[in-house]
Design a protein around this motif. Structure first.
Motif, PDB file in Angstrom:
ATOM      1  N   LYS A  30      56.311  51.019  38.168  1.00 40.51           N
ATOM      2  CA  LYS A  30      57.068  52.216  37.784  1.00 40.51           C
ATOM      3  C   LYS A  30      58.365  52.306  38.572  1.00 40.51           C
ATOM      4  CE  LYS A  30      53.077  54.988  36.472  1.00 40.51           C
ATOM      5  NZ  LYS A  30      52.295  56.186  36.767  1.00 40.51           N
ATOM      6  N   GLU A  79      48.374  51.792  42.719  1.00 46.51           N
ATOM      7  CA  GLU A  79      47.987  50.811  41.701  1.00 46.51           C
ATOM      8  C   GLU A  79      49.135  50.404  40.772  1.00 46.51           C
ATOM      9  OE1 GLU A  79      44.671  50.288  38.162  1.00 46.51           O
ATOM     10  OE2 GLU A  79      44.804  52.160  39.263  1.00 46.51           O
ATOM     11  N   HIS A  80      49.824  51.356  40.176  1.00 49.69           N
ATOM     12  CA  HIS A  80      50.884  51.040  39.215  1.00 49.69           C
ATOM     13  C   HIS A  80      52.268  51.478  39.692  1.00 49.69           C
ATOM     14  CE1 HIS A  80      47.880  49.925  36.314  1.00 49.69           C
ATOM     15  NE2 HIS A  80      47.284  51.105  36.447  1.00 49.69           N
TER      16      HIS A  80
END
Length: 112
Positions: free
Chosen positions: A80, A75-76
């Protein structure tokens, strides 16, 4: 007494056919761009025998890439990954003057 329904999946990411969160938007934007490029190439008079393999190949590459990124980073994770690339490897400081100046400035603020 009131009865409230509990929404158990509120904080979960949106998932569609294995794609998570923002990767759905990446795929949708890529497909719209492929549609627009098909229209532009067709209007320019390029043969369909040239356009179709080009668009289908690009679409296949787009889908494959987006699914691989979604599976690899989640998801992220992609954000990152790019944020981590922007961090410097090391910091080099040739003088302590900056830190001495900060210490004097902070000490002066605390005494007031």
């Amino acid at each position: 007494m009131s009865v409230y329904q509990i929404n158990k999946g509120v904080s979960k990411p949106i998932v569609f056919k294995g794609l998570k969160a923002q990767y759905i938007a990446y795929l949708a934007i890529g497909l719209v761009l492929l549609l627009i490029s098909f229209a532009i190439l067709y209007i320019c008079g390029l043969s369909l025998w040239v356009i179709m393999p080009l668009i289908f190949g690009s679409g296949t590459a787009l889908c494959f890439t987006v699914f691989v990124l979604s599976h690899r980073f989640g998801e992220h994770g992609l954000m990152k990954h790019f944020a981590k690339k922007q961090l410097p490897d090391y910091l080099k400081c040739n003088s302590r003057q900056v830190f001495i100046h900060l210490a004097i400035k902070n000490h002066g603020n605390q005494s007031q």
